[in-house]
Design an enzyme around this catalytic site. Structure first.
Site, PDB file in Angstrom:
ATOM      1  N   TYR A   1      67.598  59.300  33.273  1.00  0.00           N
ATOM      2  CA  TYR A   1      67.245  58.617  31.789  1.00  0.00           C
ATOM      3  C   TYR A   1      67.230  57.246  32.021  1.00  0.00           C
ATOM      4  CZ  TYR A   1      72.593  58.065  32.570  1.00  0.00           C
ATOM      5  OH  TYR A   1      74.200  57.904  32.665  1.00  0.00           O
ATOM      6  N   THR A   2      67.243  56.056  31.091  1.00  0.00           N
ATOM      7  CA  THR A   2      66.834  54.477  31.955  1.00  0.00           C
ATOM      8  C   THR A   2      68.391  53.871  31.534  1.00  0.00           C
ATOM      9  OG1 THR A   2      66.887  54.142  29.824  1.00  0.00           O
ATOM     10  CG2 THR A   2      64.796  54.223  30.385  1.00  0.00           C
TER      11      THR A   2
ATOM     12  N   ASP B   1      71.516  61.107  36.583  1.00  0.00           N
ATOM     13  CA  ASP B   1      71.388  61.406  34.908  1.00  0.00           C
ATOM     14  C   ASP B   1      69.933  62.745  35.644  1.00  0.00           C
ATOM     15  OD1 ASP B   1      70.057  59.242  37.047  1.00  0.00           O
ATOM     16  OD2 ASP B   1      68.296  59.100  36.229  1.00  0.00           O
TER      17      ASP B   1
ATOM     18  N   GLU C   1      61.031  58.713  33.505  1.00  0.00           N
ATOM     19  CA  GLU C   1      62.059  57.422  33.144  1.00  0.00           C
ATOM     20  C   GLU C   1      62.467  57.692  31.386  1.00  0.00           C
ATOM     21  OE1 GLU C   1      64.993  56.152  34.205  1.00  0.00           O
ATOM     22  OE2 GLU C   1      64.259  55.878  36.517  1.00  0.00           O
TER      23      GLU C   1
HETATM   24 ZN   LIG Z   1      67.950  57.989  37.994  1.00  0.00          ZN
END
Ligand SMILES: [Zn+2]
Length: 266
Positions: free
Chosen positions: A35-36, A161, A109
């Site tokens: 995830y960003t 993430d 991403e």
């Molecule tokens: Zn990452």
């Protein structure tokens, strides 16, 4: 470098300068999902335009980060780095015998504020685009299901993430990634920080066998806790606490049992 163009038909191309050559002979065998997240220094910009803010960061030479693809909340996809080039998304980490994940992977991403933003759900349109993109990459590159990984899998001590709300189960049912139904949480014996002995060694061996970068020491240390937490984020997301309860141990067993047969090297 050839004129930049997208590797797939699913997206537009906006070139990031943050990229390099892959080492000679590098084999692209891993697909890494991120995830960003939310940058503390860019909160207001983020709130106004989360995709634009993330994209500007990934193409800013000062950021020194990039990914091959970015998927917006509404499902739009942009490619930033050609797949045969090395993007800068993974950082320090390892999986199985690979200690330079950027060289052997393609990075996606996914726009989401992540843990800092309270782990908002991933919208359906976004996940549908992620699935389409992943299926396309995996088919073209021949990437094994069990090499579709979370950033947290390859860097458990540093990264969380795409987080425990990322719908790995939905991806799996759409043909992306390796996954088994997590075993229900029940009371019973648990391994945790400070424990040691044979049972801890066995847990560590199983995590290493799956691919996590961990030393088999027989001591449930901080690194083991982080690794168990990363495993839970991906495979047993109902409770992410770094404690190896019966459900965690059983889910890991069943995940390993569901791996495709590894052919012995002749
Ligand atoms: Zn990452």
């Amino acid at each position: 470098m050839n004129a930049p163009s997208a590797d797939t038909t699913v997206c537009e191309f906006v070139m990031s300068p943050n990229q390099g050559e892959r080492p000679q002979g590098a084999c692209i065998d891993t697909l890494l999902l991120h995830y960003t997240g939310l940058r503390e220094d860019a909160l207001s910009a983020w709130n106004a335009d989360p995709f634009g803010e993330a994209l500007r960061w990934l193409i800013n030479p000062k950021a020194e980060v990039s990914s091959h693809y970015i998927v917006d909340l509404d499902g739009r996809v942009f490619q930033l780095v050609a797949e045969d080039r090395r993007a800068w998304h993974a950082g320090r980490g390892s999986w199985k015998d690979c200690a330079d994940i950027n060289s052997c992977s393609i990075g996606i991403e996914i726009v989401n504020t992540g843990h800092a933003g309270g782990l908002p759900p991933y919208p359906r349109a976004q996940i549908e685009s992620v699935i389409t993109l992943c299926n396309d990459i995996v088919a073209r590159r021949g990437i094994a299901a069990e090499r579709v990984l979370a950033h947290s899998d390859i860097a458990p001590a540093r990264k969380a993430d795409p987080g425990e709300h990322f719908p790995w189960e939905v991806l799996f049912h759409a043909g992306v990634g390796h996954w088994v139904k997590p075993v229900e949480i029940t009371d019973g014996a648990r391994l945790m920080l400070g424990d040691s002995g044979e049972t801890v060694s066995r847990l560590q061996q199983q995590l290493v066998r799956y691919g996590y970068g961990l030393s088999v020491t027989g001591a449930y240390d901080e690194a083991t806790l982080q690794c168990v937490r990363a495993f839970q984020r991906h495979f047993r997301p109902m409770q992410v606490d770094g404690i190896a309860d019966i459900s965690t141990l059983a889910t890991l067993e069943s995940l390993l049992a569901a791996l495709p047969e590894q052919k012995p090297i002749a």
